[in-house]
Design a protein around this motif. Sequence first.
Motif, mmCIF file in Angstrom:
data_model
loop_
_atom_site.group_PDB
_atom_site.id
_atom_site.type_symbol
_atom_site.label_atom_id
_atom_site.label_comp_id
_atom_site.label_asym_id
_atom_site.label_seq_id
_atom_site.Cartn_x
_atom_site.Cartn_y
_atom_site.Cartn_z
ATOM 1 N N UNK A 76 -5.722 -1.101 9.005
ATOM 2 C CA UNK A 76 -5.813 -2.350 8.246
ATOM 3 C C UNK A 76 -6.277 -2.075 6.819
ATOM 4 N N UNK A 77 -7.278 -1.214 6.667
ATOM 5 C CA UNK A 77 -7.781 -0.884 5.332
ATOM 6 C C UNK A 77 -6.711 -0.205 4.483
ATOM 7 N N UNK A 78 -5.948 0.689 5.085
ATOM 8 C CA UNK A 78 -4.870 1.365 4.350
ATOM 9 C C UNK A 78 -3.812 0.343 3.925
ATOM 10 N N UNK A 122 -2.816 -3.996 -2.368
ATOM 11 C CA UNK A 122 -3.489 -4.114 -3.668
ATOM 12 C C UNK A 122 -2.806 -3.245 -4.717
ATOM 13 N N UNK A 123 -2.274 -2.105 -4.301
ATOM 14 C CA UNK A 123 -1.610 -1.193 -5.235
ATOM 15 C C UNK A 123 -0.170 -1.604 -5.492
ATOM 16 N N UNK A 124 0.325 -2.613 -4.764
ATOM 17 C CA UNK A 124 1.693 -3.068 -4.954
ATOM 18 C C UNK A 124 2.717 -2.185 -4.273
ATOM 19 N N UNK A 180 12.526 7.037 3.380
ATOM 20 C CA UNK A 180 11.415 6.259 2.850
ATOM 21 C C UNK A 180 11.552 6.162 1.342
ATOM 22 N N UNK A 181 11.745 4.944 0.885
ATOM 23 C CA UNK A 181 11.906 4.691 -0.546
ATOM 24 C C UNK A 181 10.809 3.737 -0.958
ATOM 25 N N UNK A 182 9.976 4.114 -1.922
ATOM 26 C CA UNK A 182 8.899 3.218 -2.339
ATOM 27 C C UNK A 182 9.451 1.978 -3.024
ATOM 28 N N UNK A 183 8.688 0.914 -2.967
ATOM 29 C CA UNK A 183 9.081 -0.318 -3.641
ATOM 30 C C UNK A 183 9.020 -0.099 -5.140
ATOM 31 N N UNK A 184 9.860 -0.825 -5.878
ATOM 32 C CA UNK A 184 9.839 -0.701 -7.329
ATOM 33 C C UNK A 184 8.597 -1.393 -7.859
ATOM 34 N N UNK A 185 7.899 -0.767 -8.802
ATOM 35 C CA UNK A 185 6.677 -1.355 -9.335
ATOM 36 C C UNK A 185 6.966 -2.684 -10.027
#
Length: 76
Positions: free
Chosen positions: A50-52, A58-60, A69-74
């Motif tokens: 949950x904390x992760x 919070x980091x978006x 695995x593709x990170x979300x676009x900032x």
Amino acid sequence: MAETDPKTMRDLTSMVQTLLQQMQDTFQTMSDQVIGRIGNTSSHIDNLEKNVADLMAQAGVEELEGENKIPATPKS
């Protein structure tokens, strides 16, 4: 022979039963402790996950799933 050595078959049977009961009690106590520790560990892992997830939010960063695995676009 020592005074505690069984002198009859009945004494031997009684000693074995007592020993087996002590072993069962010890095993049950140890089993209960292990199960308790597993429950605590599971709770700690749930809290960590949950904390992760909260930190990622919070980091978006979206949670990544699957093999590719593709990170979300900032967000700008």
